[in-house]
Design a protein around this motif. Structure first.
Motif: not given
Length: 294
Positions: A150-158, A163-169
């Protein structure tokens, strides 16, 4: 945000003099990499570091992964990001994160929301760039991912599994950008590979925020003790021969990542991962005959 499907994430430059950094990043560009990700951890300021890399190259995008919100007040982050966006149109990405040591009584989500409010409310006499500042948030839990949506162009994960990537998407939806760092190690002996991976992961198993993140990923206390179970290590560090590593990296894309920032480990401080980056370029990037831009 077009950074190519794969990029390079590296701590290497923290240990190298400026001249060697310039040579390395220029070769990354020549190899066809379109994006390089740099942390803010060992003393180098996020924006002077990014400026050095941008000045040394012509096309490469440089992503702060991350600039810590505790390192500077919002007004200075705002000014630095505006200047880099103006000087290097569409080549700098401002990655923001909580980072650092735990702060008792401070909630990461509330701290980030407040910081974004301050950023967005600022007025400045500095010239506005022709292209707006591009912004990503380090995000793991559902609420921080929603804030990134909502407040940025998206997210970065580390250090997350597929499985987390699928949930994040799913949380981000189809339009927000999702960049996923993943660590790799070119070592085929299971015992040695897991020993090196555990050495790398050791520090992350000592901090409350990372432990909470790993538990949200579904790992048990048994997985997170004794240096990490084989399951945990194998999910967080893709090791093996080049074909195996590349196949697993594509698994992050299949899970929903727009971009995977590949971190090579097994390189001593002060040394360079360029041999591994060359190998990965051959395996992951489109042919240079097709433009060499990754």
């Amino acid at each position: 945000m077009d950074l190519g499907t794969f990029g390079i994430y590296t701590f290497d430059f923290e240990h190298q003099p400026a001249a060697r950094i310039r040579e390395s990043v220029q070769e990354l560009e020549e190899l066809g990499w379109r994006a390089v990700w740099i942390p803010e951890l060992l003393g180098r300021d996020a924006f002077t570091h990014a400026g050095l890399l941008l000045a040394a190259t012509r096309r490469l995008s440089v992503v702060n992964g991350i600039a810590r919100i505790w390192s500077r007040e919002a007004r200075w982050t705002h000014g630095a990001a505006l200047l880099l966006a103006d000087a290097y149109p569409e080549r700098h990405v401002l990655g923001l994160g909580f980072g650092g040591q735990p702060r008792p009584g401070v909630k990461p989500l509330a701290a980030m929301a407040t910081y974004l409010d301050e950023l967005d409310a600022l007025e400045t006499p500095n010239p506005r760039p022709a292209q707006a500042v591009r912004r990503l948030l380090a995000a793991y839990g559902p609420k921080m991912l929603e804030l990134a949506r909502d407040r940025a162009d998206g997210a970065q994960t580390y250090h997350v599994n597929t499985a987390h990537t699928a949930q994040a998407r799913e949380i981000l939806g189809p339009d927000a950008f999702l960049a996923v760092e993943h660590t790799v190690l070119f070592e085929t002996d299971p015992g040695r590979a897991r020993a090196l991976a555990r050495e790398h992961l050791h520090g992350y198993l000592q901090t409350p925020y990372n432990l909470a993140k790993f538990r949200r990923l579904g790992y048990t206390d048994d997985d997170l003790s004794g240096g990490g179970s084989d399951r945990f290590v194998d999910d967080l560090v893709f090791w093996g021969d080049p074909d195996t590593v590349v196949r697993k990296l594509h698994g992050q894309v299949a899970a929903g990542a727009d971009h995977v920032a590949v971190q090579v480990i097994g390189v001593a401080p002060g040394e360079s991962a360029l041999p591994q980056w060359r190998l990965l370029a051959d395996a992951l990037l489109p042919s240079k005959t097709a433009g060499g831009l990754g």
